[in-house]
Design a protein around this motif. Structure first.
Motif, PDB file in Angstrom:
ATOM      1  N   ALA A 125      59.316  -9.497 -25.521  1.00 21.31           N
ATOM      2  CA  ALA A 125      60.061  -9.565 -24.267  1.00 21.31           C
ATOM      3  C   ALA A 125      59.851 -10.927 -23.630  1.00 21.31           C
ATOM      4  O   ALA A 125      58.808 -11.567 -23.817  1.00 21.31           O
ATOM      5  N   VAL A 126      60.846 -11.339 -22.875  1.00 21.02           N
ATOM      6  CA  VAL A 126      60.723 -12.523 -22.040  1.00 21.02           C
ATOM      7  C   VAL A 126      60.226 -12.044 -20.684  1.00 21.02           C
ATOM      8  O   VAL A 126      60.696 -11.020 -20.161  1.00 21.02           O
ATOM      9  N   ALA A 127      59.261 -12.773 -20.121  1.00 19.95           N
ATOM     10  CA  ALA A 127      58.693 -12.425 -18.827  1.00 19.95           C
ATOM     11  C   ALA A 127      58.524 -13.695 -18.006  1.00 19.95           C
ATOM     12  O   ALA A 127      58.040 -14.706 -18.525  1.00 19.95           O
ATOM     13  N   HIS A 128      58.907 -13.648 -16.761  1.00 25.35           N
ATOM     14  CA  HIS A 128      58.633 -14.767 -15.852  1.00 25.35           C
ATOM     15  C   HIS A 128      57.257 -14.526 -15.253  1.00 25.35           C
ATOM     16  O   HIS A 128      56.937 -13.410 -14.830  1.00 25.35           O
ATOM     17  N   VAL A 129      56.436 -15.582 -15.260  1.00 21.71           N
ATOM     18  CA  VAL A 129      55.043 -15.444 -14.848  1.00 21.71           C
ATOM     19  C   VAL A 129      54.626 -16.574 -13.916  1.00 21.71           C
ATOM     20  O   VAL A 129      55.270 -17.618 -13.844  1.00 21.71           O
ATOM     21  N   GLU A 130      53.518 -16.323 -13.261  1.00 18.02           N
ATOM     22  CA  GLU A 130      52.846 -17.334 -12.462  1.00 18.02           C
ATOM     23  C   GLU A 130      51.398 -17.384 -12.947  1.00 18.02           C
ATOM     24  O   GLU A 130      50.739 -16.338 -13.033  1.00 18.02           O
ATOM     25  N   ILE A 131      50.929 -18.568 -13.300  1.00 14.86           N
ATOM     26  CA  ILE A 131      49.523 -18.728 -13.679  1.00 14.86           C
ATOM     27  C   ILE A 131      48.720 -18.636 -12.384  1.00 14.86           C
ATOM     28  O   ILE A 131      48.934 -19.420 -11.453  1.00 14.86           O
ATOM     29  N   THR A 132      47.801 -17.677 -12.327  1.00 14.28           N
ATOM     30  CA  THR A 132      47.064 -17.419 -11.088  1.00 14.28           C
ATOM     31  C   THR A 132      45.574 -17.723 -11.193  1.00 14.28           C
ATOM     32  O   THR A 132      44.878 -17.706 -10.195  1.00 14.28           O
ATOM     33  N   GLY A 133      45.087 -17.948 -12.408  1.00 21.43           N
ATOM     34  CA  GLY A 133      43.659 -18.195 -12.575  1.00 21.43           C
ATOM     35  C   GLY A 133      43.314 -18.336 -14.038  1.00 21.43           C
ATOM     36  O   GLY A 133      44.168 -18.623 -14.874  1.00 21.43           O
TER      37      GLY A 133
END
Length: 180
Positions: A125-133
């Motif tokens: 799957a394609v997922a939009h993410v934010e690197i948080t740590g």
């Protein structure tokens, strides 16, 4: 689910492959697998800049974040857990499933008692993410020592060194217009 055309431009995705560690024959297919048949999920995780998140373990393996489903876990929960554990990332938005490996096990029993057997699917799957740590690196998983966000073709080349299948999955998602 439809088998990938033999003229597919991604050689690592054509034909049947035997995966020793899983004792399974896998075949890349287009479409969305039935939820209850998915035992693994890997993510083409995109940052706001449109870069693909890739990981490297302490053993030097390069891979897309993802892994094995736990009992009772939804696919969204699986994606969220694996993104935190392996990439230090948070899911932003929905998952967009586009393909899978149809896996036919040669084992007498399923890998985990709650898995379908002998056929299951390893979904993408394609997922939009934010690197948080930093990656959580739980004791029962890989020790991730590097998380990179790379442009699509650089991410594919980074992965190709260890995992030509995941490299071609990234390029397949790109050609389908899913990496926006």
């Amino acid at each position: 689910m439809d088998a990938v055309d033999e003229d597919e431009p991604f050689p690592a995705l054509v034909g049947e492959v035997y995966v020793d560690y899983a004792e399974a024959r896998i075949r890349y297919v287009s479409g969305i697998a039935k939820d209850e048949l998915v035992t693994r999920l890997h993510l083409v995780a995109l940052t706001d800049a449109g870069d693909v998140v890739v990981c490297r373990s302490s053993q030097g393996w390069r891979f897309l974040p993802g892994g094995t489903r736990e009992e009772g876990e939804s696919l969204v929960e699986l994606a969220r857990r694996e993104l935190r554990e392996e990439a230090g990332a948070a899911l932003v938005g929905d998952l967009h499933f586009f393909s899978a490996h149809e896996a036919d096990s040669d084992r007498e029993a399923p890998y985990k008692p709650y898995f379908p057997h002998p056929r299951s699917y390893w979904a993408y799957a394609v997922a939009h993410v934010e690197i948080t740590g930093e990656p959580l690196n739980p004791p029962d998983g890989e020790e991730v020592v590097e998380v990179l966000a790379l442009p699509v073709h650089e991410a594919a080349e980074f992965l190709r060194a260890d995992d030509p299948i995941h490299a071609d999955v990234v390029l397949d998602a790109h050609v389908r217009g899913l990496l926006r």
